[in-house]
Design a protein around this motif. Structure first.
Motif, short mmCIF file in Angstrom:
data_model
loop_
_atom_site.label_atom_id
_atom_site.label_comp_id
_atom_site.label_asym_id
_atom_site.label_seq_id
_atom_site.Cartn_x
_atom_site.Cartn_y
_atom_site.Cartn_z
N ALA A 30 51.43 39.64 36.64
CA ALA A 30 51.18 39.48 38.06
C ALA A 30 50.42 40.60 38.78
N PRO A 31 50.09 41.73 38.19
CA PRO A 31 49.48 42.78 38.99
C PRO A 31 48.20 42.38 39.72
N ARG A 32 47.31 41.60 39.11
CA ARG A 32 46.08 41.20 39.78
C ARG A 32 46.39 40.37 41.02
N ILE A 40 39.18 37.48 36.01
CA ILE A 40 37.86 37.13 35.48
C ILE A 40 38.07 36.27 34.25
N LEU A 41 37.59 35.06 34.32
CA LEU A 41 37.70 34.12 33.21
C LEU A 41 36.60 34.38 32.19
N VAL A 110 32.21 31.48 41.42
CA VAL A 110 31.23 32.03 40.48
C VAL A 110 30.33 32.97 41.28
N GLU A 111 30.12 34.17 40.77
CA GLU A 111 29.24 35.12 41.42
C GLU A 111 28.07 35.44 40.49
N TYR A 159 35.43 33.46 37.99
CA TYR A 159 36.79 33.85 38.29
C TYR A 159 37.69 32.63 38.18
N GLY A 160 38.79 32.74 37.45
CA GLY A 160 39.70 31.61 37.31
C GLY A 160 40.62 31.78 36.12
N ASN A 161 41.18 30.65 35.64
CA ASN A 161 42.06 30.68 34.48
C ASN A 161 42.33 29.25 34.00
#
Length: 163
Positions: A30-32, A40-41, A110-111, A159-161
C-alpha cells in the motif's frame, strides 16, 4: 499446563501471526496508494542520436511487448519521424479465449513525454485510461501526431495494474 490453557495460547499465537502477516503485506503493497501515486504498469523509451541542428527525419522504431505489464495483454508502439515532426502510435490489446480466466487490466492514464538532445522537455501529452474487464478481450489505441522534429527521446508511461 492444562489443555484449555494450551488451546488459548495456541489461538493467541496463531492470531498474532496472521495479524503480523497482514500488517507486513499492507506495508509492502500500500505505500504508493498512501502517497496518492499510481503504480507504473509499464514504462517504454525510444531514443536516437543527433544534435540540435540535425533533424529526426527518417527515424522509425517499433516496440512490441508480448506481456504488457507482465500480464495477458500485448502492446505495440510505433514511431515514424519526418521533417515536419513525427507520429506515435500506441496500441494495447488482449484476446481471452472462452472459459479462460484473466484479471482485469486497469490503465488509469498514459503519459508521453519527448526530450531534446540536451534533455529539455519538448513534448508532453497525458491520455486517459482504459479497462479490459475480468476475462474480457479488448483493444485500445491512440495515434499522436506532431511529435517535434527536435525530439531525441520519447518516454511512454502506462499507470495502472491488473486486478
Amino acid at each position: 499446563m492444562n489443555e484449555t490453557l494450551r488451546r488459548r495460547v495456541w489461538r493467541t499465537e496463531f492470531l498474532f501471526f496472521f495479524l503480523c502477516l497482514a500488517l507486513l503485506i499492507k506495508g509492502t503493497v500500500a505505500p504508493r496508494a498512501a502517497f496518492g501515486e499510481d503504480a507504473i504498469l509499464e514504462d517504454y523509451s525510444i531514443g536516437w542520436g543527433g544534435t540540435s541542428a540535425s533533424g529526426s527525419a527518417g527515424v522509425a522504431a517499433t516496440l512490441d511487448d508480448k506481456y504488457f505489464g507482465g500480464g495477458t495483454a500485448e502492446a505495440s508502439i510505433k514511431l515514424a519521424m519526418k521533417n515536419e515532426g513525427g507520429d506515435l502510435t500506441l496500441k494495447v490489446w488482449r484476446n481471452v479465449a472462452p472459459g479462460e480466466i484473466a484479471f482485469a487490466l486497469l490503465v488509469f492514464r498514459v503519459e508521453v513525454v519527448g526530450y531534446s538532445y540536451s534533455g529539455a522537455r519538448v513534448y508532453s501529452k497525458k491520455l486517459g485510461g482504459f479497462t479490459f474487464g475480468d476475462s474480457k478481450s479488448g483493444t485500445w489505441s491512440k495515434k499522436l501526431k506532431g511529435i517535434p522534429s527536435n525530439a531525441r527521446k520519447i518516454n511512454m508511461i502506462f499507470y495502472g495494474n491488473y486486478e
